[in-house]
Enzyme design. Structure first.
Site: not given
Ligand code: HPA
Ligand code: ZN
Length: 334
Positions: A194, A197
């Protein structure tokens, strides 16, 4: 268009299995394990799903995990997701689980992995939805803890396709996990993370250069850096965008501002995904409907979005051929 979206053959590449925990099932499992939830009813729990940012959500998401104790609990959670996937015309899913959310509560790694993978096998056999499992590290914890999990995973190596990185992004940059990604690469794990975001574009650059990711989860904030957009395009990196998640966690304030259409037009391999659908108000169909309504997504765009997912997923070449034939038929027939 709704009917068109429902019949679109889909691939899901960004899905946290713990994020598919519907309140009804959470209460049911809590009851059979004699574990009380800090909410008196399903309605009260649903009301709590009102988040201002990622951390607000994570606090509730980890609390929900507490009722998961036995192999059957993980099995039921996972199988319920695949029933939803089937309803949404998902052909194949590459799903995350967060081992540390469970091992840190004293649940054996083996119980978690067996419950999830047995449900994946049964879902493929009974529902025809194939899948892969991604072992995801919690980035708010130390790298040494992630390394412990990677070692714990060794006897189960063939159960996992990739490693990932989730949880609180700000203040926990990719650099922190350089070593565990190197160790996983040496064991032939694919790598995702990730990034972008809530974190800055710089975290995306660092995920590419330091973690050597093959695919990027979210990546919204690449929009702030034209050089980065060009890099993602040239390298054909898949981006797993999650529109309803972004709206719920206020990564975008209005779906009309979601970057997916701009990225698609720019030639980036963007895909549509549901992230934590039980918490964010929708599975795959709802995510596609939300962007189509807000962003003037055409039938050709829907085709491209699904086609991108088929290209950047880790199904076999044979499976991919079948997926693409189904998608081509969808374009011609409906
Ligand atoms: N971002 C970060 N951590 C997470 C997410 C997400 O979208 N969903 C579950 N854990
Ligand atoms: Zn996620």
């Amino acid at each position: 268009m709704k009917k068109r979206i429902e019949s679109l053959p889909k691939i899901e590449l960004h899905l946290h299995i713990e994020g598919t925990f519907e309140p009804e099932l959470m209460f049911e499992i809590g009851k059979r394990n004699n574990i009380a939830l800090p909410y008196s009813s399903i309605e009260e729990l649903r009301k709590a799903y009102d988040f201002n940012n990622l951390q607000d959500f994570l606090d509730i998401y980890y609390a929900g995990c507490n009722v998961l104790q036995k192999e059957k609990d993980f099995y039921d959670l996972t199988y319920a997701y695949f029933e939803k996937a089937k309803e949404n015309n998902v052909l194949h899913a590459e799903i995350f689980f967060d081992p540390q959310s469970h091992t840190d509560r004293g649940i054996a790694f083996e119980i978690v992995v067996n419950g999830i993978t047995k449900a994946m096998d049964d879902a493929e056999r009974n529902l025809g939805v194939s899948s892969k499992l991604i072992l995801s590290f919690l980035r708010h914890l130390r790298e040494a803890a992630a390394i412990d999990i990677l070692k714990m995973a060794e006897p189960f190596r063939d159960k996992f396709i990739a490693i990932g990185l989730d949880s609180s992004e700000l203040g926990n940059p990719p650099d922190k996990f350089r070593k565990v990604y190197e160790m996983a690469a040496a064991q032939n794990y694919k790598r995702v993370a990730h990034a972008g975001e809530e974190g800055p574009a710089e975290y995306i650059w660092d995920s590419l250069s330091m973690l050597k990711i093959n695919r990027l989860d979210h990546g919204n904030r690449a929009m702030e850096d034209p050089r980065l957009l060009a890099e993602l395009m040239h390298r054909k990196i898949g981006l797993t965008l999650c529109p309803l998640s972004n709206l719920k966690l206020k990564v975008v304030n209005d779906m009309k501002l979601h970057p997916i259409k701009k990225m698609l037009d720019f030639g980036i391999k963007v895909t549509v995904n549901s992230d934590d659908p039980a918490y964010f108000g929708g599975y795959m169909n709802d995510n596609f409907i939300a962007i189509t309504e807000a962003l003037d997504i055409s039938v050709d765009d829907l085709y491209k979005l699904s086609r991108n997912a088929m290209e950047v997923c880790w199904a076999t070449a044979e499976q991919k051929k079948i997926f693409k034939t189904k998608l081509d038929n969808w374009l011609l027939i409906d």
